[in-house]
Design a protein around this motif. Structure first.
Motif, short mmCIF file in Angstrom:
data_model
loop_
_atom_site.label_atom_id
_atom_site.label_comp_id
_atom_site.label_asym_id
_atom_site.label_seq_id
_atom_site.Cartn_x
_atom_site.Cartn_y
_atom_site.Cartn_z
N ASP A 65 0.79 -1.23 0.00
CA ASP A 65 0.00 0.00 0.00
C ASP A 65 0.82 1.29 0.00
O ASP A 65 0.43 2.28 -0.59
N HIS A 66 2.00 1.25 0.64
CA HIS A 66 2.77 2.49 0.75
C HIS A 66 3.43 2.88 -0.57
O HIS A 66 3.30 4.01 -1.03
N TYR A 67 4.15 1.92 -1.14
CA TYR A 67 4.84 2.17 -2.42
C TYR A 67 3.91 1.76 -3.55
O TYR A 67 4.25 0.89 -4.35
N GLY A 99 -5.77 -1.35 -1.45
CA GLY A 99 -6.08 -0.37 -0.43
C GLY A 99 -5.06 -0.34 0.69
O GLY A 99 -4.08 -1.09 0.70
N ILE A 100 -5.32 0.56 1.65
CA ILE A 100 -4.42 0.76 2.79
C ILE A 100 -4.66 -0.35 3.81
O ILE A 100 -5.81 -0.71 4.09
N CYS A 101 -3.57 -0.83 4.38
CA CYS A 101 -3.64 -1.94 5.36
C CYS A 101 -4.78 -1.78 6.37
O CYS A 101 -5.55 -2.71 6.59
N THR A 120 2.73 -3.86 11.30
CA THR A 120 3.99 -3.10 11.30
C THR A 120 3.73 -1.64 10.99
O THR A 120 4.34 -1.06 10.09
N ASP A 121 2.79 -1.04 11.69
CA ASP A 121 2.44 0.35 11.40
C ASP A 121 1.79 0.97 12.64
O ASP A 121 0.96 0.34 13.29
N THR A 122 2.18 2.20 12.91
CA THR A 122 1.68 2.92 14.09
C THR A 122 0.16 3.03 14.10
O THR A 122 -0.46 3.04 15.16
N HIS A 123 -0.44 3.17 12.91
CA HIS A 123 -1.89 3.38 12.88
C HIS A 123 -2.69 2.08 12.98
O HIS A 123 -3.90 2.07 12.71
N SER A 124 -2.02 1.00 13.40
CA SER A 124 -2.72 -0.27 13.67
C SER A 124 -3.72 -0.10 14.81
O SER A 124 -4.51 -1.01 15.09
N GLY A 296 -7.84 11.73 1.66
CA GLY A 296 -7.44 10.33 1.56
C GLY A 296 -6.77 9.90 2.84
O GLY A 296 -7.00 10.50 3.89
N THR A 297 -5.99 8.84 2.77
CA THR A 297 -5.21 8.22 3.86
C THR A 297 -6.07 7.32 4.75
O THR A 297 -7.29 7.34 4.68
N CYS A 298 -5.38 6.58 5.62
CA CYS A 298 -6.07 5.67 6.53
C CYS A 298 -6.87 6.43 7.58
O CYS A 298 -7.70 5.86 8.27
N GLY A 357 -4.82 3.49 -1.94
CA GLY A 357 -3.51 3.24 -1.33
C GLY A 357 -3.17 4.41 -0.43
O GLY A 357 -4.01 5.28 -0.18
N CYS A 358 -1.92 4.41 0.06
CA CYS A 358 -1.50 5.50 0.95
C CYS A 358 -1.42 6.83 0.21
O CYS A 358 -1.52 7.90 0.81
N GLY A 359 -1.22 6.73 -1.13
CA GLY A 359 -1.34 7.90 -2.00
C GLY A 359 -0.53 9.09 -1.55
O GLY A 359 0.70 9.02 -1.43
N THR A 360 -1.22 10.18 -1.28
CA THR A 360 -0.56 11.45 -1.04
C THR A 360 -0.29 11.72 0.44
O THR A 360 -0.10 12.85 0.84
N CYS A 361 -0.28 10.67 1.26
CA CYS A 361 -0.06 10.85 2.70
C CYS A 361 1.36 11.32 2.98
O CYS A 361 1.62 12.11 3.88
N VAL A 362 2.28 10.76 2.20
CA VAL A 362 3.69 11.02 2.44
C VAL A 362 4.36 10.92 1.07
O VAL A 362 3.89 10.21 0.18
N ASN A 363 5.47 11.61 0.93
CA ASN A 363 6.15 11.60 -0.35
C ASN A 363 6.91 10.29 -0.54
O ASN A 363 8.10 10.23 -0.36
N GLY A 386 8.30 18.91 5.41
CA GLY A 386 8.93 18.08 4.39
C GLY A 386 8.22 16.76 4.10
O GLY A 386 8.69 15.97 3.30
N ARG A 387 7.09 16.49 4.75
CA ARG A 387 6.42 15.20 4.54
C ARG A 387 6.00 15.02 3.08
O ARG A 387 5.88 13.89 2.59
N LEU A 388 5.76 16.11 2.37
CA LEU A 388 5.41 15.97 0.95
C LEU A 388 6.58 16.38 0.06
O LEU A 388 6.40 16.93 -1.03
S1 SF4 Z 1 -0.45 7.09 7.83
FE1 SF4 Z 1 -0.35 7.39 5.63
S2 SF4 Z 1 1.42 6.16 4.97
FE2 SF4 Z 1 0.81 5.43 7.02
S3 SF4 Z 1 -0.67 3.73 6.67
FE3 SF4 Z 1 -1.85 5.62 6.88
S4 SF4 Z 1 -2.13 6.34 4.78
FE4 SF4 Z 1 -0.45 4.88 4.76
#
Ligand code: SF4
Lengths: 432, 165
Positions: A65-67, A99-101, A120-124, A296-298, A357-363, A386-388
């Motif tokens: 989802d990220h890449y 889609g995003i995890c 493996t992600d903080t937003h779990s 967008g984003t999770c 997907g994670c799309g425009t959340c981060v560069n 600098g996140r973008l």
């Molecule tokens: S915070 Fe952004 S990069 Fe991380 S999982 Fe959510 S959408 Fe994806």
């Protein structure tokens, strides 16, 4: 002495009664997730185990989802290693565009009330919206889960947050979390679990509850748990989850703190440039010029977010010179938005719609790199410099409603003051 | 089983983000050896150069906050760190350290100066600096964590105990 939801879920998974905050336990895990930004590390760790058998791999999802799509050969190679591993060992696979995890796990029916889920992600923390203990870990942890089905946990303390009253139309869980970030500070709940309760939570649709649990990661929360109600159970059943067995806190549970917020007067909130806890009401920054608007984003790429944006923008045009990008959080959401005519309405209004997907959340994909001095208003969860991809641009954070209203006016705008800004999600059907 | 660790304190401030100060997150393509020579340079110039095998990282509160990369722990081990003592740790950092066999001890660091000889008794739960008369008791590490550390981390532990018994 009673127990919190976290103490009950963790205790039950360690094969006993409720655990107590501070204890270290080894608990059985119901489901695990590895996404592509951590997969290379996880695969390296699994390689070290040199174990031929990974009996719990079927309860692990690999999510690309990220890449998505991969911006370079290294990311593409990680993707092919993930596909190959999933095929060889029988892990669940969500490929590019699925889609995003944090969206595909609940949608795929992989978790239910009372579950213990790691990713493996903080937003779990998102899975807490379904009364499941969801928390972020690293590659080594997930390797251990695939091999043994177990993991160690330090049982966290809990802060109980009661949200009373009723949110005004145009005000969302996003605004509530931003408000809490302003009050507690980023990482204000480090190590701790947040239990959200109260009339405002009960009134929320599932999409908004997922925002509440997801965005608690910015507060540093280890998990963000909601009680289950008829809406939760109907949603889980409709998505094929296992039989939900809701877990409630005891009336005499011991909390590390209690916060009461009456949400009725809360205006829409924004986090100003660079700091997620530099939060003010939209009325204070109305008129701030913007160049780019992102939904967008999770945190806020769900169907209700897209519906809200379409309610504001249908039949209109976004401001001249503004770019609006919409990235649905999952393929299912994309499809539902297409079927409801939202994609068409938003495209006619001047939006570009990206694959899920994670799309425009981060560069990460290179899809959205800002120019010097550009101002972004985004429904994402992080806005550090600098996140973008350009430290000379700035990111402000608000709800999908605030982002859509701002795209329309070309400056930060209060959704309560634009036509369609008071849209409310339809009542969720309680499936028998 | 490791029960006591003794080494020189190497002091860092509070709120250190180990992704920023001790990983390749912002140094793409650089290997661990390169980063190990420059770790924490932005917050304490010369830190890595002074750091010796068996030294102990002594840091202010929330060490590793906002960081999630296991790589940071791999690099600290490469630098020779024997343990980290801090009043509190970032949640994910705490997990990563234990999973990679680096003892993390939650303890008040007031009065401990760079270069002090620090003694840590993991089983008894005690941190002391004899020269300064500092003796602090800390909650002893739970048995489950002590066995992970004794094995050198989670992966070696599972190689020895495939069913986590
Ligand atoms: S915070 Fe952004 S990069 Fe991380 S999982 Fe959510 S959408 Fe994806």
């Amino acid at each position: 002495m009673g127990s919190t939801i976290a103490e009950k879920i963790l205790g039950a998974h360690a094969g006993g009664a409720a655990a107590k905050a501070g204890e270290v336990i080894v608990a059985g895990v119901d489901f695990a997730m590895v996404h592509d930004a951590r997969a290379a590390n996880a695969l390296k760790m699994i390689g070290k185990l040199d174990s031929q058998s990974l009996p719990f791999v079927g309860k692990t999802a690999f999510v690309l989802d990220h890449y998505s799509p991969p911006p370079n050969a290294e990311a593409a190679n990680t993707h092919s290693a993930m596909r190959e591993f999933a095929d060889r060992h029988g892990a669940v696979l969500y490929d590019i565009g699925d889609g995003i995890c944090h969206q595909v796990l609940p949608e795929g029916g992989h978790l239910t009330c009372g579950d213990l889920v790691v990713g493996t992600d903080t937003h779990s923390t998102t899975y807490g919206a379904f009364n499941a203990f969801g928390t972020g870990v690293e590659g080594t942890d997930v390797s251990a889960v695939m091999m043994t089905g177990k993991l160690w946990f330090r049982v966290p303390e809990t802060i109980r947050v009661e949200l009373s009253g009723e949110l005004q139309p145009g005000v969302w869980a996003k605004d509530l979390t931003l408000h809490m970030l302003g009050r507690l500070g980023a990482e204000g709940a480090n190590y701790r679990v947040i239990e959200y309760c109260g009339s405002a939570v009960a009134a929320m649709a599932i999409d908004d509850r997922m925002t509440l649990s997801n965005h608690a990661a910015e507060l540093g929360a280890k998990a963000a748990l909601l009680e289950a109600d008829a809406k939760t159970i109907a949603w889980l059943k409709a998505h094929g989850a296992r039989e939900p067995k809701p877990v409630k806190a005891d009336a005499d549970a011991v909390y590390a703190g209690r916060i009461d917020i009456d949400v009725s007067q809360l205006p829409p909130q924004v986090a100003r440039r660079h700091n997620i806890d530099d939060v003010v009401g939209v009325p204070e920054v109305k008129g701030q010029k913007i160049n780019i608007a992102l939904i967008g984003t999770c945190t806020n790429g769900r169907l209700d977010d897209i519906r809200q944006a379409a309610a504001i923008l249908r039949g209109k045009r976004i401001a001249r010179g503004v770019r609006l990008v919409i990235t649905p959080a999952s393929r299912q959401i994309y499809l539902a938005a297409a079927r409801e005519g939202l994609i068409e309405a938003l495209t006619l209004a001047g939006a570009s719609v990206e694959a899920a997907g994670c799309g425009t959340c981060v560069n990460i994909t290179g899809h959205l790199i800002t120019a010097d001095g550009e101002v972004v208003i985004s429904s994402a969860n992080r806005n550090f410099r600098g996140r973008l991809g350009n430290a000379k641009s700035e990111i402000w954070i608000g709800s999908a409603a605030t982002v859509a209203a701002s795209a329309l006016q070309g400056c930060i705008a209060d959704p309560r003051e634009v036509m369609g800004g008071a849209w409310r999600p339809p009542a969720e059907k309680a499936v028998a | 089983m490791i029960t006591t660790i003794s080494g020189h304190a190497r002091v860092l401030g509070a709120g250190i983000n180990t992704d920023v100060n001790c990983s390749s997150k912002y140094l793409p393509g650089r290997d661990n050896a390169y980063i190990a020579q420059r770790a924490f340079e932005q917050v304490v110039p010369g830190y890595a150069a002074r750091f010796g095998q068996g030294d102990i990282i002594v840091a202010g509160k929330n060490f590793g906050i906002n960081s999630s990369r296991e790589q940071a722990v791999h690099i600290m081990r490469m630098m020779g760190a024997a343990a980290i003592v801090a009043p509190s740790f970032g949640r994910q950092f705490f997990r990563n350290a234990i999973n990679n066999g680096l003892p993390v001890i939650e303890c008040d660091i007031a009065g401990i100066a760079d270069g002090d000889v620090l003694e840590i008794d993991l089983a008894a739960g005690r941190v002391s600096v004899a020269a300064r008369g500092i003796v602090r008791s800390v909650p002893p590490l739970p048995a489950a964590i002590q066995s992970l550390l004794a094995a050198g981390g989670l992966i070696p532990f599972l190689q020895q105990h495939p069913d986590w018994k």
